[in-house]
Scaffold this motif. Structure first.
Motif, PDB file in Angstrom:
ATOM      1  N   SER A  81       0.839  -1.194   0.000  1.00 17.87           N
ATOM      2  CA  SER A  81       0.000   0.000   0.000  1.00 17.87           C
ATOM      3  C   SER A  81       0.877   1.249   0.000  1.00 17.87           C
ATOM      4  N   LYS A  82       0.292   2.352  -0.471  1.00 17.10           N
ATOM      5  CA  LYS A  82       1.051   3.606  -0.557  1.00 17.10           C
ATOM      6  C   LYS A  82       1.498   4.061   0.832  1.00 17.10           C
ATOM      7  N   LYS A  83       0.645   3.815   1.827  1.00 14.67           N
ATOM      8  CA  LYS A  83       0.980   4.245   3.186  1.00 14.67           C
ATOM      9  C   LYS A  83       2.226   3.533   3.669  1.00 14.67           C
ATOM     10  N   GLU A  84       2.275   2.218   3.415  1.00 15.25           N
ATOM     11  CA  GLU A  84       3.404   1.450   3.896  1.00 15.25           C
ATOM     12  C   GLU A  84       4.671   1.847   3.161  1.00 15.25           C
ATOM     13  N   ILE A  85       4.554   2.059   1.853  1.00 17.71           N
ATOM     14  CA  ILE A  85       5.745   2.463   1.106  1.00 17.71           C
ATOM     15  C   ILE A  85       6.233   3.809   1.632  1.00 17.71           C
ATOM     16  N   GLY A  86       5.306   4.722   1.912  1.00 13.59           N
ATOM     17  CA  GLY A  86       5.700   6.029   2.426  1.00 13.59           C
ATOM     18  C   GLY A  86       6.420   5.917   3.754  1.00 13.59           C
ATOM     19  N   ARG A  87       5.871   5.050   4.631  1.00 10.96           N
ATOM     20  CA  ARG A  87       6.496   4.881   5.948  1.00 10.96           C
ATOM     21  C   ARG A  87       7.902   4.330   5.817  1.00 10.96           C
ATOM     22  N   VAL A  88       8.024   3.275   5.004  1.00  8.86           N
ATOM     23  CA  VAL A  88       9.335   2.639   4.848  1.00  8.86           C
ATOM     24  C   VAL A  88      10.307   3.612   4.195  1.00  8.86           C
ATOM     25  N   PHE A  89       9.796   4.415   3.265  1.00 11.19           N
ATOM     26  CA  PHE A  89      10.651   5.405   2.599  1.00 11.19           C
ATOM     27  C   PHE A  89      11.267   6.351   3.610  1.00 11.19           C
ATOM     28  N   LYS A  90      10.430   6.835   4.544  1.00  9.69           N
ATOM     29  CA  LYS A  90      10.973   7.773   5.535  1.00  9.69           C
ATOM     30  C   LYS A  90      11.989   7.079   6.435  1.00  9.69           C
ATOM     31  N   LEU A  91      11.697   5.810   6.776  1.00  5.65           N
ATOM     32  CA  LEU A  91      12.628   5.083   7.637  1.00  5.65           C
ATOM     33  C   LEU A  91      13.967   4.873   6.936  1.00  5.65           C
ATOM     34  N   ILE A  92      13.903   4.555   5.642  1.00  7.94           N
ATOM     35  CA  ILE A  92      15.155   4.313   4.924  1.00  7.94           C
ATOM     36  C   ILE A  92      15.977   5.595   4.874  1.00  7.94           C
ATOM     37  N   LEU A  93      15.324   6.717   4.627  1.00  9.27           N
ATOM     38  CA  LEU A  93      16.075   7.971   4.579  1.00  9.27           C
ATOM     39  C   LEU A  93      16.753   8.234   5.909  1.00  9.27           C
ATOM     40  N   LYS A  94      16.047   7.880   6.994  1.00  5.00           N
ATOM     41  CA  LYS A  94      16.648   8.101   8.309  1.00  5.00           C
ATOM     42  C   LYS A  94      17.817   7.142   8.514  1.00  5.00           C
ATOM     43  N   THR A  95      17.655   5.883   8.101  1.00  6.08           N
ATOM     44  CA  THR A  95      18.729   4.895   8.301  1.00  6.08           C
ATOM     45  C   THR A  95      19.965   5.257   7.494  1.00  6.08           C
ATOM     46  N   LEU A  96      19.745   5.580   6.229  1.00  3.43           N
ATOM     47  CA  LEU A  96      20.898   5.835   5.376  1.00  3.43           C
ATOM     48  C   LEU A  96      21.399   7.256   5.517  1.00  3.43           C
ATOM     49  N   GLU A  97      20.645   8.070   6.306  1.00  2.00           N
ATOM     50  CA  GLU A  97      21.044   9.464   6.539  1.00  2.00           C
ATOM     51  C   GLU A  97      21.283  10.204   5.238  1.00  2.00           C
ATOM     52  N   THR A  98      20.436   9.955   4.266  1.00  2.00           N
ATOM     53  CA  THR A  98      20.524  10.710   3.019  1.00  2.00           C
ATOM     54  C   THR A  98      19.297  11.583   2.894  1.00  2.00           C
ATOM     55  N   ASN A  99      19.379  12.495   1.950  1.00  2.00           N
ATOM     56  CA  ASN A  99      18.224  13.306   1.624  1.00  2.00           C
ATOM     57  C   ASN A  99      17.966  13.185   0.143  1.00  2.00           C
TER      58      ASN A  99
END
Lengths: 317, 286
Positions: free
Chosen positions: A188-206
């Protein structure tokens, strides 16, 4: 092509008459040749060519030059071992005479298996979206990094794969909307959005912000609009955002409304429903953004635009 | 910090409005905003130029009763309760102060919907009192405020795209996912959602943090000011907002049995309205 190559005893080879000339290696004859005079300086270099020649009509048989599939050194564990086992889980394939047949199989560790599944999923998404190999490779690298970090361990691998694909598209400056990724994946779009934000935080990229221009060429070609309309729509959307006529609206909605405005003013009129289907934007959203942009339509159109329908007669809705 | 609590005590309503000590000029006009420098902001609340209301909408607290609770008994004997079997908890709603408590059988209770830290504490104690009267050996322990939600409306629009480009490390703006910029700050620990209309929502572990978060963000946001919103538009917006959020005065049939005299005053409720209020349970507690 070294300027002087190390011989077997570590001495540097060079041509006696042309000491500065770079030596050329001839693999098949096993020589090191000076390109100036043709003198063979070193010989008996190991031939790294193939041992067997394969002919194209012999495709049904396995290529005897290769053992196992091409390795994926950056992404997998760099597993160089070859395992030979009589058959998985006790189903011994027996030859005639009852002897078990040994098949060459490469067993993966469980961590590699999850990676392989994810890579397959990423390549499937790319296939459905017609994305080139470069983006696939980038997505694979991202997935590997995320997987190593182990912070998103509880999340479904498919979700992480889809989010990596989204980030890869963004990083290559060809962003795909969440809805597009969602349409080719079962997450679902919600889950992809959530995981997307988590990945950005993990990889510390923007990632860069999406702009209206990123989607113009794709949406317009899907709608079969000519290049002039596409250019006009791009400029309309850009000006609308610059003048802050549409504060808080998603760039995709603004782009869709701009395409609507441009297409209505040209000979190829597209309805809001068609544009909404292609862009993944609701009709009412296009209508709302269009209403905000319509009062300033005169300023938004580019100067050299050929109006099939003058601005005054553009629909107000 | 103390200024907010004092003004909350004085306000006397259900909305915890925190006014800055610097009053606006009598007839509701906003004095010309002066861009506060960093040293100004550090001093006191007064240097924020125009008065900006920070409304605390929700305070979430959690506490324990140090004893096991029989949810089925609470569900059958209690007033104003709902038993959610699939979640394994009982929801008990309170009228004054208006709050909703989620009660688990382990004795842990989460209380949401209060409008200030004090109200939250009183609500917690009321819940504990009700459970005590049902016969459980309740001891009110481990009270702590978990989350405070506050909102504030700035009198100008904000260019969030430029803002998010400038503050890339702390701000996250995904227009496809949410129309606001999510700005996280480490000290004080808070999460702010900044919208292009000028509204800011702050979530923080305590009311003081909400205050300082807004002070922290104000100069940053001022750089990316869009147009000023006139005072009448602000008032219009506020009226619209209050129209949707009705004060809880609509009577509901299902709570006829509840008698107010059962509820004893545990604490000094001087700031709370003690007249009988009906309670609309269908309203969402924002």
């Amino acid at each position: 092509m070294a300027s002087g190559s190390k011989g077997p005893r570590g001495t540097t080879l060079y041509c006696p008459e042309h000491p500065d000339a770079p030596l050329v290696e001839d693999y098949h004859a096993g020589d090191m040749i000076c390109p100036e005079c043709g003198l063979v300086v070193g010989d008996r270099v190991v031939d790294v060519g193939t041992e067997w020649r394969t002919f194209s009509n012999d495709k049904n048989q396995k290529d005897p030059c290769r053992v196992g599939a091409a390795e994926n050194p950056l992404l997998d564990g760099g597993d160089l071992s070859t395992m030979i086992a009589p058959g998985a889980m006790g189903e011994t394939i027996t030859d005639e005479h009852g002897k078990p047949v040994y098949r060459n199989r490469r067993t993966l560790n469980s961590s590699d298996r999850a990676l392989m599944t994810a890579f397959r999923e990423i390549s499937q998404i790319a296939d459905r979206l017609n994305l080139p190999k470069m983006i696939v490779d980038r997505a694979n690298t991202l997935f590997k990094q995320v997987h190593d970090g182990k912070s998103l361990k509880g999340r479904s691998n498919d979700a992480v794969a889809a989010a990596c694909m989204y980030i890869a598209c963004r990083q290559e400056s060809v962003p795909r909307t969440f809805k597009e990724i969602c349409g080719v994946s079962k997450i679902s779009k919600k889950e992809i959005g959530r995981v997307f934000k988590l990945i950005l935080k993990t990889l510390e990229t923007n990632v860069d912000l999406i702009t209206t221009g990123d989607f113009m060429s794709r949406f317009c070609s899907n709608l079969n609009l000519p290049h002039s309309v596409q250019k006009a729509a791009t400029s309309i959307a850009k000006k609308a955002v610059e003048k802050d006529l549409v504060p808080g609206r998603s760039p995709v909605s603004v782009a869709a409304a701009a395409i609507y405005m441009a297409s209505q003013a040209s000979e190829h009129r597209k309805s809001q429903k068609e544009i909404g289907d292609i862009a993944g934007v609701a009709e009412v959203t296009i209508r709302q953004s269009y209403k905000l942009m319509y009062p300033k339509a005169h300023d938004l159109f580019p100067e050299d635009f050929k109006f099939a329908i003058p601005i005054e007669q553009l629909p107000a809705q | 910090m103390s200024a907010i609590e004092q003004t909350l005590a004085h306000s006397g309503g259900d909305t915890g409005i925190g006014h800055y000590p610097q009053a606006s000029t009598g007839n509701g006009e906003v004095p010309a905003p002066n861009l506060p420098t960093h040293s100004d902001v550090n001093e006191e609340l007064q240097d924020d130029g125009p008065t900006i209301d920070i409304v605390i909408n929700n305070v979430v607290c959690s506490f324990a009763t140090c004893c096991h609770l029989n949810l089925k008994r609470i569900a059958t004997e209690g007033m104003n309760v709902e038993y959610k079997r699939e979640n394994g908890m009982v929801n008990m709603k309170l009228r004054k102060p208006s709050a909703t408590a989620s009660i688990w059988s382990s004795g842990k209770i989460t209380c949401t919907g209060a409008t200030s830290e004090e109200h939250s504490r009183i609500a917690g104690r009321r819940i504990a009192r009700i459970l005590q009267r049902m016969g459980f050996k309740v001891r009110f322990s481990n009270f702590r405020v978990v989350n405070v939600l506050g909102t504030c409306t700035l009198p100008f629009t904000i260019k969030i795209i430029d803002f998010s480009r400038e503050h890339r490390q702390a701000a996250s703006y995904e227009p496809e996912l949410h129309p606001g910029v999510t700005y996280r700050i480490k000290n004080p620990k808070a999460t702010l959602k900044i919208f292009s209309t000028g509204s800011i929502t702050v979530t923080a572990p305590c009311v003081a943090n909400v205050q300082s978060a807004i002070e922290h963000i104000f100069p940053l946001v001022l750089e990316f000011k869009g147009e000023d919103i006139s005072e009448e538009e602000l008032l219009r917006k506020r009226i619209l907002k209050n129209k949707n959020k009705r004060p809880k005065s609509k009577p509901v049939v299902s709570y006829i049995n509840d008698v107010d005299s059962d509820w004893m005053d545990m604490e000094d409720d001087s700031e709370l309205d003690t007249s009988e209020e009906s309670f609309d349970s269908e309203d969402s507690q924002d």
